[in-house]
Scaffold this motif. Structure first.
Motif, PDB file in Angstrom:
ATOM      1  N   VAL A  27      91.674 -62.214  48.750  1.00 47.96           N
ATOM      2  CA  VAL A  27      92.627 -61.722  47.766  1.00 47.96           C
ATOM      3  C   VAL A  27      92.133 -60.559  46.911  1.00 47.96           C
ATOM      4  O   VAL A  27      92.907 -59.903  46.250  1.00 47.96           O
ATOM      5  N   HIS A  28      90.846 -60.274  46.941  1.00 50.63           N
ATOM      6  CA  HIS A  28      90.343 -59.238  46.045  1.00 50.63           C
ATOM      7  C   HIS A  28      90.173 -57.861  46.662  1.00 50.63           C
ATOM      8  O   HIS A  28      89.877 -56.895  45.973  1.00 50.63           O
ATOM      9  N   GLU A  29      90.362 -57.785  47.966  1.00 54.59           N
ATOM     10  CA  GLU A  29      90.186 -56.483  48.606  1.00 54.59           C
ATOM     11  C   GLU A  29      91.388 -55.571  48.361  1.00 54.59           C
ATOM     12  O   GLU A  29      92.508 -56.035  48.237  1.00 54.59           O
ATOM     13  N   PRO A  30      91.130 -54.266  48.309  1.00 54.64           N
ATOM     14  CA  PRO A  30      92.223 -53.291  48.127  1.00 54.64           C
ATOM     15  C   PRO A  30      93.245 -53.484  49.244  1.00 54.64           C
ATOM     16  O   PRO A  30      94.444 -53.334  49.051  1.00 54.64           O
ATOM     17  N   VAL A  31      92.750 -53.814  50.413  1.00 52.16           N
ATOM     18  CA  VAL A  31      93.603 -54.009  51.577  1.00 52.16           C
ATOM     19  C   VAL A  31      94.634 -55.089  51.276  1.00 52.16           C
ATOM     20  O   VAL A  31      95.787 -54.991  51.645  1.00 52.16           O
ATOM     21  N   ASP A  32      94.188 -56.089  50.554  1.00 55.63           N
ATOM     22  CA  ASP A  32      95.103 -57.181  50.249  1.00 55.63           C
ATOM     23  C   ASP A  32      96.206 -56.760  49.296  1.00 55.63           C
ATOM     24  O   ASP A  32      97.340 -57.208  49.400  1.00 55.63           O
ATOM     25  N   ARG A  33      95.865 -55.870  48.370  1.00 56.03           N
ATOM     26  CA  ARG A  33      96.885 -55.377  47.434  1.00 56.03           C
ATOM     27  C   ARG A  33      97.957 -54.626  48.201  1.00 56.03           C
ATOM     28  O   ARG A  33      99.151 -54.841  48.000  1.00 56.03           O
ATOM     29  N   ARG A  37     100.160 -57.018  50.122  1.00 54.88           N
ATOM     30  CA  ARG A  37     101.228 -57.665  49.354  1.00 54.88           C
ATOM     31  C   ARG A  37     102.350 -56.674  49.046  1.00 54.88           C
ATOM     32  O   ARG A  37     103.527 -56.998  49.091  1.00 54.88           O
ATOM     33  N   GLN A  38     101.952 -55.458  48.764  1.00 54.26           N
ATOM     34  CA  GLN A  38     102.920 -54.419  48.445  1.00 54.26           C
ATOM     35  C   GLN A  38     103.820 -54.163  49.665  1.00 54.26           C
ATOM     36  O   GLN A  38     105.040 -54.113  49.550  1.00 54.26           O
ATOM     37  N   ALA A  39     103.173 -54.053  50.816  1.00 51.94           N
ATOM     38  CA  ALA A  39     103.929 -53.794  52.039  1.00 51.94           C
ATOM     39  C   ALA A  39     104.900 -54.925  52.331  1.00 51.94           C
ATOM     40  O   ALA A  39     106.030 -54.694  52.768  1.00 51.94           O
ATOM     41  N   PHE A  40     104.473 -56.141  52.051  1.00 52.55           N
ATOM     42  CA  PHE A  40     105.365 -57.253  52.357  1.00 52.55           C
ATOM     43  C   PHE A  40     106.451 -57.500  51.345  1.00 52.55           C
ATOM     44  O   PHE A  40     107.459 -58.127  51.641  1.00 52.55           O
ATOM     45  N   SER A  41     106.260 -56.949  50.166  1.00 51.47           N
ATOM     46  CA  SER A  41     107.369 -57.065  49.209  1.00 51.47           C
ATOM     47  C   SER A  41     108.459 -56.118  49.709  1.00 51.47           C
ATOM     48  O   SER A  41     109.654 -56.361  49.560  1.00 51.47           O
ATOM     49  N   GLU A  42     108.007 -55.027  50.369  1.00 51.00           N
ATOM     50  CA  GLU A  42     108.962 -54.094  50.946  1.00 51.00           C
ATOM     51  C   GLU A  42     109.664 -54.751  52.127  1.00 51.00           C
ATOM     52  O   GLU A  42     110.845 -54.516  52.379  1.00 51.00           O
ATOM     53  N   LEU A  43     108.927 -55.589  52.828  1.00 48.78           N
ATOM     54  CA  LEU A  43     109.521 -56.268  53.980  1.00 48.78           C
ATOM     55  C   LEU A  43     110.636 -57.200  53.500  1.00 48.78           C
ATOM     56  O   LEU A  43     111.664 -57.354  54.163  1.00 48.78           O
ATOM     57  N   LEU A  76      93.039 -53.934  63.798  1.00 51.00           N
ATOM     58  CA  LEU A  76      93.816 -52.706  63.965  1.00 51.00           C
ATOM     59  C   LEU A  76      94.250 -52.065  62.657  1.00 51.00           C
ATOM     60  O   LEU A  76      94.675 -50.914  62.634  1.00 51.00           O
ATOM     61  N   VAL A  77      94.145 -52.812  61.553  1.00 51.30           N
ATOM     62  CA  VAL A  77      94.617 -52.289  60.280  1.00 51.30           C
ATOM     63  C   VAL A  77      93.604 -51.352  59.618  1.00 51.30           C
ATOM     64  O   VAL A  77      93.961 -50.513  58.802  1.00 51.30           O
ATOM     65  N   ARG A  78      92.331 -51.473  60.006  1.00 48.73           N
ATOM     66  CA  ARG A  78      91.274 -50.654  59.409  1.00 48.73           C
ATOM     67  C   ARG A  78      91.584 -49.157  59.507  1.00 48.73           C
ATOM     68  O   ARG A  78      91.793 -48.630  60.593  1.00 48.73           O
ATOM     69  N   GLY A  79      91.591 -48.515  58.360  1.00 46.12           N
ATOM     70  CA  GLY A  79      91.816 -47.071  58.333  1.00 46.12           C
ATOM     71  C   GLY A  79      93.205 -46.611  58.669  1.00 46.12           C
ATOM     72  O   GLY A  79      93.429 -45.436  58.892  1.00 46.12           O
ATOM     73  N   ARG A  80      94.139 -47.552  58.736  1.00 41.98           N
ATOM     74  CA  ARG A  80      95.506 -47.156  59.059  1.00 41.98           C
ATOM     75  C   ARG A  80      96.443 -47.569  57.944  1.00 41.98           C
ATOM     76  O   ARG A  80      96.138 -48.471  57.167  1.00 41.98           O
ATOM     77  N   SER A  81      97.582 -46.926  57.863  1.00 39.30           N
ATOM     78  CA  SER A  81      98.517 -47.259  56.809  1.00 39.30           C
ATOM     79  C   SER A  81      99.150 -48.618  57.093  1.00 39.30           C
ATOM     80  O   SER A  81      99.669 -48.868  58.170  1.00 39.30           O
ATOM     81  N   ILE A  82      99.042 -49.497  56.095  1.00 38.21           N
ATOM     82  CA  ILE A  82      99.596 -50.837  56.253  1.00 38.21           C
ATOM     83  C   ILE A  82     101.118 -50.805  56.409  1.00 38.21           C
ATOM     84  O   ILE A  82     101.661 -51.472  57.283  1.00 38.21           O
ATOM     85  N   PRO A  83     101.822 -50.020  55.605  1.00 36.45           N
ATOM     86  CA  PRO A  83     103.280 -49.971  55.781  1.00 36.45           C
ATOM     87  C   PRO A  83     103.660 -49.557  57.200  1.00 36.45           C
ATOM     88  O   PRO A  83     104.635 -50.050  57.773  1.00 36.45           O
ATOM     89  N   GLY A  84     102.885 -48.646  57.781  1.00 35.90           N
ATOM     90  CA  GLY A  84     103.177 -48.194  59.134  1.00 35.90           C
ATOM     91  C   GLY A  84     103.053 -49.319  60.136  1.00 35.90           C
ATOM     92  O   GLY A  84     103.899 -49.474  61.024  1.00 35.90           O
ATOM     93  N   LEU A  85     102.009 -50.132  59.974  1.00 34.11           N
ATOM     94  CA  LEU A  85     101.822 -51.243  60.900  1.00 34.11           C
ATOM     95  C   LEU A  85     102.821 -52.363  60.649  1.00 34.11           C
ATOM     96  O   LEU A  85     103.247 -53.036  61.584  1.00 34.11           O
TER      97      LEU A  85
END
Lengths: 187, 203
Positions: free
Chosen positions: B11-17, B20-26, B55-64
Motif C-alpha cells: 500500500v505504500h508504493e507510488p505504484v499503489d497510489r 487506486r487512482q486508475a481504478f477509481s476511474e474504472l 508488465l506494469v513496470r515503467g508503463r502507464s497504469i491507466p493505459g494498462l
DNA sequence: ACCTTACTTTGTAAAGC
DNA sequence: GCTTTAAAAAGTAAGGT
C-alpha cells in the motif's frame, strides 16, 4: 512439401556500423549540403546516397545505421560508399567500418489465399485484430522473426538477421499453414 | 468480490497510489460504458496477471487498465470499441491499442475476433434504423462470413456497409453519411464494403 | 467518384531526453 | 517511452478535383 513456390523479395536491410572514432557532424553538414542534421530533433545526421539507394544515420560517436538496401551485400557496399565519400570530402577516417546486419525485411507471396480467422485461432503466438491492422501477426521462434500474414496469401517477414532466415521463415510458415489446412489454392 | 484489487502490491508504493487512482476511474467507466460486474471482474483478473508478470513496470497504469478493460470486453464479447474505452479513460486510442497488444503477447491471451454481427445493434440504434433493416443486415453479414469477404476488414465498416445495403434494399431513407457517423467510419469505407458485399453476394 | 498522400502494423540500430 | 531511417503488406482516412 508445400504445393507452391513462394516468391520472396528482400525489401529493406538495416545495418549498424562503427568506424571507431568520433566525428564532427557540423563540419560534415557544411561539407555536404544535401545532408539533414537537426540535433534538436534527432542526434543523427541523415546521409543519403543514390546507389545503393540508402539513408545512413551518422552519429558523433562514429557509429552509423544504414537503411534501405535490398540485400546484405548492398547494405555493406552502401556503408563503405558512405565512408569513402566522407573521406573524399576531407573527413579523416582511419579504420574501415565494422558492419553488422541488424534486420532484414522481406515480402513474399505464398500463391494461395489464407483462412485468416482460422489461422488466428490455430497458429500459436499469433494475433489478428482487423480493427487495428488487416494482417495476422505471427511470431516465429526459429528463426526468431515476425510475419505479417494477409488474407491474400502475401506476407511481410521482419526481424531476420540473415537472408537465409527469411527463406526459412517463409518455408516454415508455409508448411505450417498447409499442415493445418489454412491455405486455399487455385484462384 | 473484487478481492483481486486488494491482494496486490504494498500500500505504500507510488505504484499503489496510481493503481487506486486508475481504478477509481474504472468505477466511473463502469457507469459511463454500462459495464457488467462480470466485465469489471475479468478486467481485474487480467490486470492482476499483468502485475504478476511485471508488465506494469515503467508503463502507464491507466493505459494498462484500459487495455485490460478492453481485453475483458473482447473476451466476454461485450460490444465496446477501443475508442469507447480510450475516450472513457481519457487516453489516446493508439496507446490503449498498444497496451492491449502487449497483454495479448505477454499473457498469451487468445481473443475471439470481433464479429461485425455484434456491431449491428449499436450502429442501428444510433442511426435510428428499423428492425427489418437490422435483420436483413444480419443475414447479409452471415452470408458474407461464409464467403470470407470479411478477412482483414474492419468489423465496424462491414457492419455499417451491411446496414446501408439493407437500407437501400428496404427503401429506408438513410444516407451513407448517417450510417458512417453512427459507426465511426468514413463514407468511403461504407462505399468500398458496400461494393464488395453487393458483388460477392450478388445482391 | 476519382487520385494522391499518409497513417496503421512489424523489426532494428544509433544518442539522448 | 520518444525522437529518425527504410520497406512491404492491405485497410482506412483525408484532401483535392
Amino acid at each position: 512439401m508445400p504445393q507452391t513456390k513462394p516468391i520472396v523479395s528482400i525489401e529493406n536491410v538495416v545495418a549498424s556500423a562503427s568506424i571507431d572514432q568520433r566525428l564532427d557532424l557540423n563540419i560534415i553538414t557544411q561539407t555536404f549540403p544535401d545532408v539533414e542534421y537537426h540535433p534538436d530533433q534527432f542526434p543523427g545526421l541523415v546521409f543519403r546516397i543514390k546507389s545503393p539507394k540508402t539513408a545512413t544515420l551518422i552519429f558523433s560517436s562514429g557509429k552509423m545505421v544504414c537503411t534501405g538496401a535490398k540485400s546484405e551485400e548492398q547494405s555493406i557496399k552502401a556503408v563503405r560508399s558512405v565512408v569513402q565519400i566522407l573521406r573524399k570530402g576531407g573527413v579523416k577516417i582511419k579504420k574501415d567500418a565494422v558492419i553488422v546486419i541488424q534486420n532484414i525485411v522481406a515480402s513474399a507471396n505464398l500463391g494461395g489465399k489464407i483462412h485468416l480467422e482460422q489461422a488466428a485461432r490455430n497458429l500459436p503466438r499469433s494475433m489478428y485484430e482487423p480493427e487495428q491492422f488487416p494482417g495476422l501477426i505471427h511470431r516465429m521462434l526459429d528463426p526468431k522473426t515476425v510475419i505479417l500474414l494477409f488474407a491474400s496469401g502475401k506476407l511481410v517477414c521482419t526481424g531476420a538477421k540473415k537472408e537465409s532466415d527469411v527463406y526459412r521463415s517463409v518455408h516454415n510458415l508455409h508448411t505450417l499453414l498447409e499442415e493445418k489446412r489454412l491455405m486455399i489454392y487455385e484462384s | 468480490r473484487l478481492r483481486t484489487w486488494d491482494s496486490r502490491s504494498q500500500v505504500h508504493e507510488p505504484v499503489d497510489r496510481n493503481f487506486r487512482q486508475a481504478f477509481s476511474e474504472l468505477d466511473r467507466l463502469k457507469d459511463k460504458l454500462a459495464l457488467s460486474d462480470a466485465v469489471i471482474e475479468k478486467t481485474a483478473y487480467i490486470y492482476r496477471k499483468a502485475l504478476d508478470k511485471g508488465l506494469v513496470r515503467g508503463r502507464s497504469i491507466p493505459g494498462l487498465v484500459a487495455a485490460a478493460l478492453y481485453a475483458a470486453c473482447r473476451d466476454t464479447e461485450t460490444p465496446r470499441t477501443l475508442t469507447d474505452v480510450a475516450n472513457g479513460i481519457n487516453i489516446k486510442r493508439k496507446d490503449v491499442a498498444r497496451c492491449y497488444r502487449l497483454l495479448l503477447r505477454e499473457l498469451d491471451l487468445k481473443m475471439p475476433v470481433v464479429d461485425p454481427i455484434k456491431c449491428v445493434a449499436r450502429i442501428a440504434s444510433k442511426a435510428g434504423l428499423s428492425e427489418k433493416t437490422k435483420r436483413k443486415a444480419l443475414q447479409i453479414l452471415k452470408d458474407a462470413a461464409e464467403i470470407e469477404i470479411s478477412a482483414g476488414k474492419d468489423p465496424m465498416g462491414l457492419a455499417a456497409a451491411a446496414l446501408y445495403l439493407s437500407c437501400v434494399m428496404n427503401g429506408e431513407n438513410k444516407t451513407q453519411k448517417d450510417v458512417a457517423q453512427a459507426a465511426g467510419v468514413t463514407e468511403v469505407t461504407i462505399r468500398n464494403r458496400y461494393k464488395g458485399l453487393k458483388e460477392s453476394l450478388k445482391l
